[in-house]
Design a protein around this motif. Structure first.
Motif, PDB file in Angstrom:
ATOM      1  N   ALA A   1       0.905  -1.261   0.182  1.00 41.20           N
ATOM      2  CA  ALA A   1      -0.080  -0.152  -0.092  1.00 41.20           C
ATOM      3  C   ALA A   1       0.922   1.252   0.029  1.00 41.20           C
ATOM      4  N   PHE A   2       1.848   1.053   0.941  1.00 38.74           N
ATOM      5  CA  PHE A   2       3.025   2.072   0.819  1.00 38.74           C
ATOM      6  C   PHE A   2       3.426   2.692  -0.657  1.00 38.74           C
ATOM      7  N   GLY A   3       3.893   1.775  -1.089  1.00 35.88           N
ATOM      8  CA  GLY A   3       4.525   1.857  -2.486  1.00 35.88           C
ATOM      9  C   GLY A   3       3.561   2.381  -3.347  1.00 35.88           C
ATOM     10  N   GLY A   4       2.307   1.734  -3.249  1.00 30.86           N
ATOM     11  CA  GLY A   4       1.117   2.078  -4.571  1.00 30.86           C
ATOM     12  C   GLY A   4       0.889   3.364  -4.273  1.00 30.86           C
ATOM     13  N   ALA A   5       0.664   4.073  -3.046  1.00 30.26           N
ATOM     14  CA  ALA A   5       0.267   5.324  -2.702  1.00 30.26           C
ATOM     15  C   ALA A   5       1.435   6.471  -3.291  1.00 30.26           C
ATOM     16  N   LEU A   6       2.668   5.947  -3.024  1.00 35.81           N
ATOM     17  CA  LEU A   6       3.815   6.634  -3.711  1.00 35.81           C
ATOM     18  C   LEU A   6       3.963   6.932  -5.137  1.00 35.81           C
ATOM     19  N   LEU A   7       3.453   5.517  -5.630  1.00 34.44           N
ATOM     20  CA  LEU A   7       3.809   5.604  -7.369  1.00 34.44           C
ATOM     21  C   LEU A   7       2.585   6.275  -7.936  1.00 34.44           C
ATOM     22  N   ALA A   8       1.522   5.896  -7.307  1.00 34.87           N
ATOM     23  CA  ALA A   8      -0.004   6.184  -8.046  1.00 34.87           C
ATOM     24  C   ALA A   8      -0.335   7.780  -7.485  1.00 34.87           C
ATOM     25  N   GLY A   9       0.355   8.392  -6.517  1.00 39.67           N
ATOM     26  CA  GLY A   9       0.162   9.762  -6.139  1.00 39.67           C
ATOM     27  C   GLY A   9      -1.233   9.664  -5.548  1.00 39.67           C
ATOM     28  N   ASP A  10      -2.269  10.593  -6.085  1.00 39.37           N
ATOM     29  CA  ASP A  10      -3.415  10.647  -5.070  1.00 39.37           C
ATOM     30  C   ASP A  10      -4.689   9.918  -5.733  1.00 39.37           C
TER      31      ASP A  10
END
Length: 645
Positions: free
Chosen positions: A311-320
């Motif tokens: 989730a942390f990586g996805g939030a960083l890569l996908a932004g908002d």
């Protein structure tokens, strides 16, 4: 209107009062100290936390108070907890030698004095006015996920907590009935680790045989993205030294990442002009790493770490992008319903289909009693609504008499199970009817079937808030996760405490103080320590209250708060920490349900119904004491082995 937001606010209140009851349980349940002034320490924790978090009084309009140091929330709650514990020690030193009734009166008097001081001394905490104007922690990062490192870290923290709890609960389900704790809360019949992870050959993890069990297993695997399911099957195997080192390494890496994120998130934190953000990062790193190393159910934290990192990586890569939060939190939302259904089936597996039918009929008839009031216009106040009110009251009276009659003669009608268990299942049916069926009536009248589908989806995926065509994780839901994480941590610490030699001495003092003294125990010192621990827990609950309400006023700390904690203790069962959570849940669910019922009555009668809640709670207490005098869960009894010299 979807009821998911009401469920979230109810969960926060339950969590706060469960922590408050845990503190009272250490004092009264384990040590036998009758403290009916427990609210005093709750007040101290709340006000100390708020006064440290608030900006200086000179920056506020029409408010006066001391301190106002603009501290972050975490150290402020820690100081509030310590101050409440120290106050508990100071109160205990002169009062602990009194007899039980005199001790209760003395502590009650101290709570009233503290409440009056806060009310009358304007320089201390704004007098009779409320303390307000403090912001909530991490408020600016919501809704999640955001396009910043700190917002992504918060999403990772939320997923870590939720997934770890979900996996741990799942591991509890995946066992045979022979490994369950005995009904009286005693030792497990079998605690040996099995090579198949606690799941017998050919048996599903849900414990349900046949195709239905495998269907449930598939749903559990789907809703936990496979990680929690695999962890549950393997959670009871023994940990070798090499695996423990791998676990420690993984925990260290995740702790390092969490520490760096905490360092970045707290870069503004200074104390006496010195920047302390690095210190907070080190503390988080040490805490997470230690937690991984000490975990005896290795796959539960590991599953949380894997999904949180994703989730942390996805939030960083996908932004908002809202899809990151949706994938992880929607799956957890669905998991709670499936797990709840499996747990209910296993808990009431001794009930027959006829018993389930009787409980369903009880719930339906109770709802039908309100039909005349709803159909004839409960809020219009005309003659027709008056007729509806009288008919409803008559039907409710007949329903209550019928329940009393059937309960009194259950030995003739029933199948051998206790009637109170039938009523318990009826309450679950009632919740399902209210949450999924009655909540859909208004959307159907407003916009047809499409609105019912949207409303049902929102209630199912309750961890997400649907508005403006999007689904987002709002701040209220973050507070729920924060409160439940705090409750879980404190429950774990309380369990360790009461099962240690220290806890056994407390119970010995409760049973017979003279025997404990004759064995060389300093009972006075143990009682003082018990008061300190219980008071500190109350202070922590006060700090969470300050966060949740963002406003403190002296009326929030009336003596009734202590009696609510006592109600939770009596309902759940003394000397049982798990029972405190159950008792707080039942009490506040009852409060919510009666407030909900009052909404069906005409405006003039609504206040009377609200006032009658106290009488209803008294009746509930009588029923519980009559059928289960030891509380619904009873005292948790453990047997300690003593080696002969």
């Amino acid at each position: 209107m979807a009821l998911s937001s009401s469920l979230v606010s109810l969960g926060i209140i339950v969590g706060i009062y469960a922590i408050l009851a845990l503190g009272l349980n250490i004092k009264f349940g384990y040590t036998g100290l009758l403290d009916i002034g427990h609210v005093a320490f709750y007040l101290v924790g709340a006000y100390v936390t708020a006064l440290l978090v608030l900006p200086p009084a000179s920056t506020q309009q029409f408010a006066t108070y001391i301190l106002g140091w603009n501290w972050p929330w975490l150290p402020a709650i820690a100081v509030g907890t310590v101050v409440a514990g120290l106050l508990g020690m100071l109160v205990a030193l002169p009062a602990i030698r009194l007899r039980e009734d005199y001790l209760a009166i003395a502590v009650l008097g101290i709570s009233v004095i503290l409440k009056r001081v806060v009310q009358s001394e304007g320089w201390l905490a704004n007098g009779p006015g409320s303390l307000r104007g403090f912001s909530q922690p991490f408020r600016g990062y919501f809704p999640l996920p955001g396009d910043t490192l700190a917002a992504a870290a918060l999403l990772g923290f939320v997923v870590l907590v939720l997934w770890t709890v979900a996996t741990f609960l799942l591991a509890q389900v995946g066992t045979g009935r022979e490994t369950e704790v005995a009904a009286d809360g005693g030792e497990r019949a079998s605690s040996e680790a099995r090579s198949d992870g606690g799941v017998t050959a050919g048996r599903t993890i849900s414990g349900t045989p046949g195709i239905g069990g495998w269907v449930v297993d598939g749903l559990l695997a789907l809703t936990t993205l496979g990680v929690g399911y695999a962890a549950a099957r393997r959670s009871r195997t023994e940990t070798s030294e090499s695996e423990q080192r791998v676990l420690l390494g993984a925990g260290g890496l995740f702790g390092l990442a969490a520490g760096v994120v905490a360092w970045q998130a707290f870069e503004w934190w200074t104390l006496f002009g010195v920047n302390l953000d690095w210190l907070f990062g080190v503390v988080v790193f040490a805490a997470v790493t230690t937690g991984f190393y000490g975990a005896n159910r290795r796959y539960a934290p590991m599953a949380g770490a894997i999904t949180a990192t994703a989730a942390f990586g996805g939030a960083l890569l996908a932004g908002d992008s809202p899809m990151v939060a949706f994938v992880f939190l929607a799956a957890i939302s669905l998991f709670t319903w499936i797990f709840g259904a499996v747990a209910v089936v296993r808990k009431y597996s001794d009930l027959s289909g006829r018993d389930f039918g009787v409980s369903f009929v009880l719930a339906v008839v109770f709802v039908a009693c309100f039909a005349p009031l709803i159909v004839l216009g409960g809020g219009s106040g005309d003659a027709m609504s008056s007729i509806g009110l009288f008919v409803t009251m008559g039907m409710l009276a007949a329903f209550l008499y019928g329940v009393y009659y059937v309960g009194s003669n259950w030995s003739r009608f029933g199948s051998g199970v206790e009637f109170v268990r039938i009523v318990g299942v009826g309450a679950i049916w009632l919740f399902a009817i209210r949450y999924f069926v009655m909540a859909s009536i208004e959307p159907f009248q407003r916009a047809g079937v499409g609105a019912v589908v949207d409303n049902t989806v929102q209630n199912l995926i309750w961890l997400m808030k649907f508005q403006g065509g999007t689904a987002e994780f709002d701040y209220a839901r973050f507070l729920l996760v924060l409160t439940l994480a705090s409750l879980g941590m404190l429950y774990y610490l309380a369990e360790i405490t009461v099962e240690s030699p220290f806890g056994r001495v407390l119970k010995a003092i409760r049973e017979d103080e003279d025997v404990a003294t004759s064995l060389g125990k300093n009972t006075f010192a143990y009682k003082v320590q018990s008061m300190m621990l219980g008071s500190a827990l109350a202070g922590f609950a006060g700090g969470l209250t300050a966060i949740y309400f963002q406003s403190l006023v002296h009326t929030m700390f009336a003596p009734r708060v202590t009696f609510i904690a006592f109600l939770a203790l009596i309902i759940g069962g003394t000397a049982n920490n798990k029972g405190m959570i159950l008792g707080a849940t039942i009490y506040w669910a009852f409060q919510k349900a009666t407030a909900d019922i009052a909404g069906f009555f005409p405006t003039a009668a609504r206040s009377s119904v609200q006032a009658l809640r106290l009488a209803f709670i008294g009746a509930l207490l009588i029923v519980i004491l009559y059928y289960r005098p030891e509380g619904l869960w009873g005292e948790k009894r453990t047997v300690a082995e003593v080696a002969e010299e």
